[in-house]
Motif scaffolding. Structure first.
Motif, PDB file in Angstrom:
ATOM      1  N   TYR A  70       0.835  -1.197   0.000  1.00  0.00           N
ATOM      2  CA  TYR A  70       0.000   0.000   0.000  1.00  0.00           C
ATOM      3  C   TYR A  70       0.871   1.247   0.000  1.00  0.00           C
ATOM      4  CZ  TYR A  70      -3.897  -3.077   1.167  1.00  0.00           C
ATOM      5  OH  TYR A  70      -4.836  -4.079   1.148  1.00  0.00           O
ATOM      6  N   LEU A  71       0.326   2.331  -0.547  1.00  0.00           N
ATOM      7  CA  LEU A  71       1.074   3.574  -0.633  1.00  0.00           C
ATOM      8  C   LEU A  71       1.423   4.115   0.744  1.00  0.00           C
ATOM      9  CD1 LEU A  71      -0.957   5.530  -3.371  1.00  0.00           C
ATOM     10  CD2 LEU A  71       1.047   4.059  -3.700  1.00  0.00           C
ATOM     11  N   HIS A  72       2.650   4.596   0.890  1.00  0.00           N
ATOM     12  CA  HIS A  72       3.017   5.344   2.086  1.00  0.00           C
ATOM     13  C   HIS A  72       2.140   6.589   2.148  1.00  0.00           C
ATOM     14  CE1 HIS A  72       5.432   8.106   4.585  1.00  0.00           C
ATOM     15  NE2 HIS A  72       5.817   7.006   5.207  1.00  0.00           N
ATOM     16  N   PRO A  73       1.784   7.069   3.346  1.00  0.00           N
ATOM     17  CA  PRO A  73       0.955   8.281   3.424  1.00  0.00           C
ATOM     18  C   PRO A  73       1.484   9.451   2.600  1.00  0.00           C
ATOM     19  CG  PRO A  73       1.091   7.259   5.578  1.00  0.00           C
ATOM     20  CD  PRO A  73       2.012   6.470   4.687  1.00  0.00           C
ATOM     21  N   GLY A  74       2.815   9.515   2.419  1.00  0.00           N
ATOM     22  CA  GLY A  74       3.373  10.588   1.614  1.00  0.00           C
ATOM     23  C   GLY A  74       2.997  10.513   0.149  1.00  0.00           C
ATOM     24  N   LEU A  75       2.530   9.332  -0.301  1.00  0.00           N
ATOM     25  CA  LEU A  75       2.099   9.160  -1.687  1.00  0.00           C
ATOM     26  C   LEU A  75       0.576   9.180  -1.830  1.00  0.00           C
ATOM     27  CD1 LEU A  75       4.513   6.283  -2.823  1.00  0.00           C
ATOM     28  CD2 LEU A  75       4.640   8.701  -3.481  1.00  0.00           C
ATOM     29  N   GLN A  76      -0.130   9.129  -0.725  1.00  0.00           N
ATOM     30  CA  GLN A  76      -1.589   9.103  -0.764  1.00  0.00           C
ATOM     31  C   GLN A  76      -2.155  10.512  -0.967  1.00  0.00           C
ATOM     32  OE1 GLN A  76      -3.044   7.240   2.829  1.00  0.00           O
ATOM     33  NE2 GLN A  76      -1.644   5.501   2.631  1.00  0.00           N
TER      34      GLN A  76
END
Length: 477
Positions: free
Chosen positions: A124-130
């Protein structure tokens, strides 16, 4: 010893250590526990989860795990009788099919690492990529809608079904769409609806561990079918269908997990024709449709787009490109099979909560949706390049058979003297979590590969450093 019993024993050992610590003291890191107890990362994560359930520890994101205040816990009685009651040997059905709920490979993809571990395992995407701003705005707007607290239609909100139909294409309409709770749920629903316990199901080899786990939980028998650069090999598929009389095939058409292969247009037509001839359904798990990289060529349309006979059951999820918590997906199909899928969905979940559906609808219809996908495609391309260069430097020039321009991972071959059972724990001991190739094998055999994900780590530079940190572990002694 089973994975569950190993984690319970480890939890007891850690609990004894924790009992000696004062309230608020930081416990040993995930990495230290792996090294000290010579346990796998999955076992350590499961043990820590058990301790958290008991209220003995609490994780603080980015800071570590700490001893909590002691609280009275009711003593556990003698639960040893459960081992016999849960023994599948004593519950075999009339068809001789057993449902298997052991899913260590799938659980490993969900395992969380401490702040001292670089995560090259997560999908899953890291929050920095969400798109966090868009998600927050969408949820706020959805909560203010009066229909958020009404019971939604069992098949999903009409507006969201319309959006999915347009996004998938091929002339689909809302009546061809069923909204469900993310891709894994859709896969489990489809397998139970399309096959009976004891049936074979044909899978790509290697393949996503969630597909293997869902098949076994439905009492089905996974049968691996080889792949090549264009996806599932049609000659092997034809023979496997003739031999097994399977009624279900699972295909990942784009940037397959774990190999990164994409099914060519010509191969799509072959697979569809072979399946139709044998009277089998193809479950098209299109999880990476919106994960093409900025430098990728145009992707072929999904198989369901040219499927007038209803051979294809298509799955399209929003989770991978938004957040693991936006668990919304669609199943698309033509013909009477959709009624069977809808019944299986209702039995399992009744419906997807309206607030979640409305949040998804707000996200995908907002003006910034396409901009968010474009920004993600640029970030993914950059991370792929960084990860590729690091892999070639650490593992050698022949370690990557494919460099996919989509998805979120690389499938890396290991030197002849090493297999994943040696490398994965050694990597974790150095502070890097990676995924063993065995997780993607329906037979459990070593594949002499590891999968390296480049989206769960905080930064591209962190991915680069973590991969290069593996280089000393590859040297033959």
């Amino acid at each position: 010893m089973s994975n569950s019993s190993s984690s319970r024993l480890l939890a007891e050992s850690i609990a004894q250590e924790i009992a000696l610590l004062p309230e608020g003291a930081r416990i040993a890191t995930h990495r230290e526990l792996v090294r000290r107890f010579a346990a796998s990362g999955t076992t350590v994560s499961a043990a820590l989860a058990l301790l958290a359930q008991r209220g003995l520890i609490a994780a603080r994101p980015g800071a570590g795990t700490y001893r909590t205040a002691a609280r009275p816990v009711a003593p556990t009685g003698d639960t040893s009788w459960q081992e016999a009651a849960l023994d599948p040997a004593g519950t075999e059905g009339a068809l001789g099919a057993l449902r298997d709920f052991q899913a260590p490979a799938l659980l490993q993809t969900l395992s969380t690492s401490g702040p001292d571990i670089v995560d090259l395992n997560g999908g899953y995407l890291h929050p920095g990529l969400q798109p966090l701003g868009a998600l927050a705005t969408a949820m706020s707007r959805a909560a203010r809608r009066t229909q958020a607290w009404d019971r939604p239609p069992a098949g999903g909100l009409p507006e969201l079904r319309d959006w999915f139909a347009a996004d998938i294409g091929g002339g689909l309409g809302r009546h061809d769409i069923l909204v469900c709770a993310a891709g894994q749920s859709a896969l489990a629903i489809a397998l139970r609806a399309l096959a009976q316990p004891g049936d074979p199901v044909l899978l790509e080899s290697p393949t996503y561990p969630g597909a293997i786990a869902a098949a076994r939980a439905a009492g089905l028998r996974p049968v691996p079918v080889p792949m090549d650069a264009d996806g599932l090999r049609s000659d092997h598929l034809d023979r496997a269908l003739a031999r097994t009389r399977a009624r279900v095939i699972i295909v990942q058409p784009l940037f397959q997990n774990p190999t990164g292969a994409s099914v060519s247009v010509a191969r799509q037509e072959e697979i569809r024709a072979i399946a139709r001839r044998h009277g089998a359904f193809v479950i098209e798990d299109d999880f990476a449709r919106h994960m093409a990289h900025a430098d990728a060529s145009a992707a072929p349309p999904p198989m369901v787009a040219d499927d007038p006979d209803g051979t294809i059951v298509h799955i399209r999820s929003l989770t991978k490109v938004t957040s693991p918590n936006l668990r919304v997906a669609a199943i698309a199909a033509r013909g009477p099979v959709l009624a069977r899928l809808r019944s299986a969905h209702v039995i399992d979940q009744l419906f997807v909560p309206a607030p979640l559906q409305l949040t998804a609808l707000e996200v995908v219809t907002a003006p910034g949706w396409r901009r968010a996908l474009t920004a993600l495609s640029v970030a993914l391309a950059h991370r792929r390049e960084v990860a590729t260069e690091a892999v070639l430097a650490a593992f050698g020039d022949h370690s990557l058979a494919r460099r996919p321009r989509g998805g979120y991972h690389l499938w890396v071959s290991l030197p002849a003297h090493l297999d994943e059972h040696q490398l994965v724990p050694a990597a974790l001991a150095t502070g890097v979590a990676i995924t063993p190739g065995t997780n993607f094998s329906a037979t459990g055999n070593s594949l002499r590969h590891v999968r390296l994900s480049y989206v769960a780590a905080p930064s591209a530079s962190g991915v680069d450093d973590a991969i290069r940190r593996l280089a000393p572990l590859l040297i033959e002694h």
